[in-house]
Scaffold this motif. Structure first.
Motif, PDB file in Angstrom:
ATOM      1  N   ILE A 139       0.847  -1.202   0.000  1.00  0.00           N
ATOM      2  CA  ILE A 139       0.000   0.000   0.000  1.00  0.00           C
ATOM      3  C   ILE A 139       0.883   1.253   0.000  1.00  0.00           C
ATOM      4  O   ILE A 139       0.674   2.187  -0.762  1.00  0.00           O
ATOM      5  CB  ILE A 139      -0.928  -0.002   1.231  1.00  0.00           C
ATOM      6  CG1 ILE A 139      -1.850  -1.223   1.185  1.00  0.00           C
ATOM      7  CG2 ILE A 139      -1.727   1.295   1.332  1.00  0.00           C
ATOM      8  CD1 ILE A 139      -2.480  -1.567   2.512  1.00  0.00           C
ATOM      9  N   LYS A 140       1.900   1.228   0.835  1.00  0.00           N
ATOM     10  CA  LYS A 140       2.820   2.383   0.901  1.00  0.00           C
ATOM     11  C   LYS A 140       3.718   2.435  -0.343  1.00  0.00           C
ATOM     12  O   LYS A 140       4.002   3.491  -0.889  1.00  0.00           O
ATOM     13  CB  LYS A 140       3.682   2.298   2.167  1.00  0.00           C
ATOM     14  CG  LYS A 140       2.898   2.377   3.475  1.00  0.00           C
ATOM     15  CD  LYS A 140       3.830   2.567   4.669  1.00  0.00           C
ATOM     16  CE  LYS A 140       3.069   2.673   5.983  1.00  0.00           C
ATOM     17  NZ  LYS A 140       2.791   1.334   6.576  1.00  0.00           N
ATOM     18  N   PHE A 171      -6.028   2.719  -2.875  1.00  0.00           N
ATOM     19  CA  PHE A 171      -4.932   1.844  -3.323  1.00  0.00           C
ATOM     20  C   PHE A 171      -5.024   1.611  -4.832  1.00  0.00           C
ATOM     21  O   PHE A 171      -4.019   1.703  -5.555  1.00  0.00           O
ATOM     22  CB  PHE A 171      -4.996   0.524  -2.568  1.00  0.00           C
ATOM     23  CG  PHE A 171      -4.076  -0.537  -3.100  1.00  0.00           C
ATOM     24  CD1 PHE A 171      -4.580  -1.672  -3.732  1.00  0.00           C
ATOM     25  CD2 PHE A 171      -2.696  -0.397  -2.996  1.00  0.00           C
ATOM     26  CE1 PHE A 171      -3.736  -2.642  -4.230  1.00  0.00           C
ATOM     27  CE2 PHE A 171      -1.836  -1.362  -3.475  1.00  0.00           C
ATOM     28  CZ  PHE A 171      -2.367  -2.490  -4.107  1.00  0.00           C
ATOM     29  N   TYR A 172      -6.245   1.377  -5.328  1.00  0.00           N
ATOM     30  CA  TYR A 172      -6.395   1.152  -6.774  1.00  0.00           C
ATOM     31  C   TYR A 172      -6.015   2.409  -7.562  1.00  0.00           C
ATOM     32  O   TYR A 172      -5.402   2.335  -8.628  1.00  0.00           O
ATOM     33  CB  TYR A 172      -7.835   0.742  -7.108  1.00  0.00           C
ATOM     34  CG  TYR A 172      -8.241  -0.610  -6.581  1.00  0.00           C
ATOM     35  CD1 TYR A 172      -7.333  -1.646  -6.450  1.00  0.00           C
ATOM     36  CD2 TYR A 172      -9.565  -0.861  -6.200  1.00  0.00           C
ATOM     37  CE1 TYR A 172      -7.723  -2.897  -5.960  1.00  0.00           C
ATOM     38  CE2 TYR A 172      -9.969  -2.109  -5.717  1.00  0.00           C
ATOM     39  CZ  TYR A 172      -9.032  -3.110  -5.601  1.00  0.00           C
ATOM     40  OH  TYR A 172      -9.424  -4.346  -5.116  1.00  0.00           O
ATOM     41  N   ASN A 173      -6.341   3.574  -7.013  1.00  0.00           N
ATOM     42  CA  ASN A 173      -5.932   4.832  -7.674  1.00  0.00           C
ATOM     43  C   ASN A 173      -4.408   4.934  -7.752  1.00  0.00           C
ATOM     44  O   ASN A 173      -3.852   5.324  -8.778  1.00  0.00           O
ATOM     45  CB  ASN A 173      -6.489   6.033  -6.905  1.00  0.00           C
ATOM     46  CG  ASN A 173      -7.866   6.446  -7.415  1.00  0.00           C
ATOM     47  OD1 ASN A 173      -8.098   6.469  -8.614  1.00  0.00           O
ATOM     48  ND2 ASN A 173      -8.759   6.761  -6.494  1.00  0.00           N
ATOM     49  N   ASP A 174      -3.762   4.566  -6.660  1.00  0.00           N
ATOM     50  CA  ASP A 174      -2.289   4.619  -6.640  1.00  0.00           C
ATOM     51  C   ASP A 174      -1.705   3.628  -7.656  1.00  0.00           C
ATOM     52  O   ASP A 174      -0.731   3.939  -8.359  1.00  0.00           O
ATOM     53  CB  ASP A 174      -1.766   4.300  -5.238  1.00  0.00           C
ATOM     54  CG  ASP A 174      -2.075   5.406  -4.241  1.00  0.00           C
ATOM     55  OD1 ASP A 174      -2.115   5.137  -3.025  1.00  0.00           O
ATOM     56  OD2 ASP A 174      -2.318   6.551  -4.695  1.00  0.00           O
ATOM     57  N   ILE A 206     -16.406  -3.012  -8.729  1.00  0.00           N
ATOM     58  CA  ILE A 206     -17.034  -1.681  -8.904  1.00  0.00           C
ATOM     59  C   ILE A 206     -15.992  -0.575  -8.760  1.00  0.00           C
ATOM     60  O   ILE A 206     -15.942   0.368  -9.549  1.00  0.00           O
ATOM     61  CB  ILE A 206     -18.169  -1.484  -7.869  1.00  0.00           C
ATOM     62  CG1 ILE A 206     -19.348  -2.404  -8.183  1.00  0.00           C
ATOM     63  CG2 ILE A 206     -18.629  -0.031  -7.835  1.00  0.00           C
ATOM     64  CD1 ILE A 206     -20.398  -2.436  -7.074  1.00  0.00           C
ATOM     65  N   LYS A 207     -15.136  -0.705  -7.749  1.00  0.00           N
ATOM     66  CA  LYS A 207     -14.103   0.330  -7.522  1.00  0.00           C
ATOM     67  C   LYS A 207     -13.175   0.430  -8.726  1.00  0.00           C
ATOM     68  O   LYS A 207     -12.836   1.523  -9.177  1.00  0.00           O
ATOM     69  CB  LYS A 207     -13.296  -0.007  -6.260  1.00  0.00           C
ATOM     70  CG  LYS A 207     -14.064   0.179  -4.977  1.00  0.00           C
ATOM     71  CD  LYS A 207     -13.300  -0.393  -3.790  1.00  0.00           C
ATOM     72  CE  LYS A 207     -14.130  -0.337  -2.518  1.00  0.00           C
ATOM     73  NZ  LYS A 207     -13.496  -1.102  -1.417  1.00  0.00           N
TER      74      LYS A 207
END
Ligand code: SAM
Length: 284
Positions: A139-140, A171-174, A206-207
């Motif tokens: 995540i980081k 997290f998906y955006n990153d 969906i995300k």
């Protein structure tokens, strides 16, 4: 005396394997790790009591998290694996001479060390010179990456403990930003057989749809995972998993895979109605 390992798939469903020998148990900073020798599935690793990998059926999951994307975009060179501590995903990636580098970001060093000792046929490519193993939180790790990877594979645990943050929009955006313009992301996406898992899968789908233009789920049969029927999400900035399949080119590589082939690829994306409806309608 009979010794059995059991995992509750729901409060009313239990999955059990008869145990030949207890090989390893310890607790890392992140989770409990147990390794058992089973009569039917060879060595078994569980994390916090949940099946992660078995010698007998690991090939299904590791083929299916890797090969569909590689058959769609043969120009994948730079890959990020998040999780993947048993090494099976990296092993399959190393079958491709075209891949130049893999970062495997695994939060728990103890999982990798246990895999090296008890799953040598799965962890066999972790020392490949193309592979960098980083013991960090995925995540980081992705937070400050931009336009780096052609493929991101989220080979995580379920959304509990350290894996919880690997199913979030942030997290998906990153990950989206860390991918190049032709980038593909694949995550393991639970089972539709039981509602508690299905809700996670639908929510994740969906995300991803909110940021990737193409998001399609695909399936595989994995006997030791809940329901024996497992889903993956394929999320892509450009490629369609069926229209852009380059079967002839993939077949010309003459790779040895125990589960995946380019005919099965098409079937994997042909979902049953009860799954299609949920993923297309999105109502959890
Ligand atoms: N094939 C398995 C499955 O489908 O459940 C996953 C195998 S692999 C062992 C899952 C790995 O994800 C574990 O080794 C765990 O330590 C790792 N993991 C969980 N959360 C993580 C995080 N936030 N960052 C990096 N690795 C993580």
């Amino acid at each position: 005396m009979d010794l059995w390992y059991s995992e509750n798939h729901t409060e009313n469903v239990k999955f059990s394997l008869r145990i030949k020998e207890h090989l390893f148990s310890d607790k890392s900073d992140f989770q409990r790790i147990d390794i058992l020798k089973t009569y039917e599935y060879g060595n078994l690793m569980t994390l916090d009591g949940l099946v992660m990998v078995t010698e007998k059926d690991e090939f299904v999951y590791h083929d299916m998290i890797v090969h569909p994307s590689m058959a769609i975009n043969p120009d994948i060179k730079n890959v990020l694996v998040i999780g993947g501590g048993d090494g099976g995903t990296v092993r399959e990636l190393m079958k491709y001479p075209s891949i130049e580098h893999v970062d495997m970001v695994e939060i728990d060093r103890m999982v990798v060390e246990a895999s090296r000792k008890y799953f040598p046929a799965i962890s066999c490519e972790l020392d490949n010179e193309k592979v960098t193993v980083l013991y960090e939180d995925g995540i980081k790790f992705v937070k400050d990456k931009e336009d780096v990877y052609d493929l991101i594979l989220i080979d995580s645990t379920d959304p509990i403990g350290p894996g919880e943050g690997l199913f979030t929009t942030e997290f998906y955006n990153d990950c989206y930003r860390a991918l190049k313009e032709n980038g593909i992301l694949v995550n393991q996406n639970e089972t539709p057989i039981y509602d508690n898992f299905f809700e996670v899968g639908i929510s994740s789908n969906i995300k991803l749809k909110k940021m990737f233009p193409i998001v399609k789920a695909y399936q595989a049969s994995i006997p030791t995972y809940p329901g024996g029927y497992w889903l993956f999400n394929f999320a892509s900035k450009k490629y369609d998993p069926i229209n852009d399949l380059k079967a002839d080119r993939w077949n010309s590589l003459e790779l040895r895979t125990k589960y995946y082939n380019t005919e099965l690829h098409k079937g994997a994306f042909a979902l049953p109605n009860y799954v299609k409806e949920k993923f297309e309608n999105g109502n959890v």
